[in-house]
Design a protein around this motif. Structure first.
Motif, PDB file in Angstrom:
ATOM      1  N   HIS A  40       0.834  -1.205   0.000  1.00  0.00           N
ATOM      2  CA  HIS A  40       0.000   0.000   0.000  1.00  0.00           C
ATOM      3  C   HIS A  40       0.872   1.260   0.000  1.00  0.00           C
ATOM      4  CE1 HIS A  40      -2.706   2.967   2.276  1.00  0.00           C
ATOM      5  NE2 HIS A  40      -3.138   2.890   1.030  1.00  0.00           N
ATOM      6  N   HIS A  63      -8.640   8.659  -1.054  1.00  0.00           N
ATOM      7  CA  HIS A  63      -8.373   8.554  -2.497  1.00  0.00           C
ATOM      8  C   HIS A  63      -9.568   7.995  -3.254  1.00  0.00           C
ATOM      9  CE1 HIS A  63      -7.296   4.896  -0.547  1.00  0.00           C
ATOM     10  NE2 HIS A  63      -6.006   5.147  -0.432  1.00  0.00           N
ATOM     11  N   TRP A  65     -10.242   8.480  -6.161  1.00  0.00           N
ATOM     12  CA  TRP A  65      -9.873   8.165  -7.560  1.00  0.00           C
ATOM     13  C   TRP A  65      -9.313   6.759  -7.724  1.00  0.00           C
ATOM     14  CZ3 TRP A  65      -7.385  11.580  -4.338  1.00  0.00           C
ATOM     15  CH2 TRP A  65      -6.109  11.229  -3.927  1.00  0.00           C
TER      16      TRP A  65
END
Ligand code: HEM
Length: 83
Positions: A40, A63, A65
């Motif tokens: 990650h 996030h 996106w």
């Protein structure tokens, strides 16, 4: 991937909140993120914040996106259902 998907309740999810057994739910899907932890980009510590619980909100805040659906397809365990 798996061919047997589970119906996972919040209490079942809560049983998988350690670094060697970490599950999280994102948008109704439950993923085993244990093997993803070291990869990650935000670090394992941040990812562990959603271990054992519904991570949808925190994931979207950090996030929106990122396409978890595609990224974690191989980690899919099942679907989050109510108790
Ligand atoms: C970065 C995936 C959960 C915090 C990233 C990136 C990906 C990713 C692909 C790189 C994004 C980019 O550079 O545009 C995931 C997946 C998650 C997850 C698949 C869930 C299974 C979380 C959670 C948090 C978090 C729960 C916070 C509590 C961050 C942070 C970064 C990051 C802070 C930025 C790291 C940097 O660029 O320095 N994550 N993430 N992530 N993630 Fe996650």
């Amino acid at each position: 991937g798996t061919d047997t998907l589970l119906r996972v309740t919040p209490s079942m999810l809560k049983e998988h909140r350690s670094k060697d057994d970490a599950w999280t739910a994102i948008n109704g899907k439950v993923y085993n993120v244990t093997h993803y932890l070291p990869y990650h980009p935000g670090g394992d510590k941040e990812l562990m914040r959603v271990a054992g619980r519904d991570g949808t909100r925190l994931f979207a805040l950090t996030h929106a996106w990122v396409n978890a659906d595609l990224m974690l397809d191989e980690c899919l365990v099942g679907f989050l259902v109510s108790e």
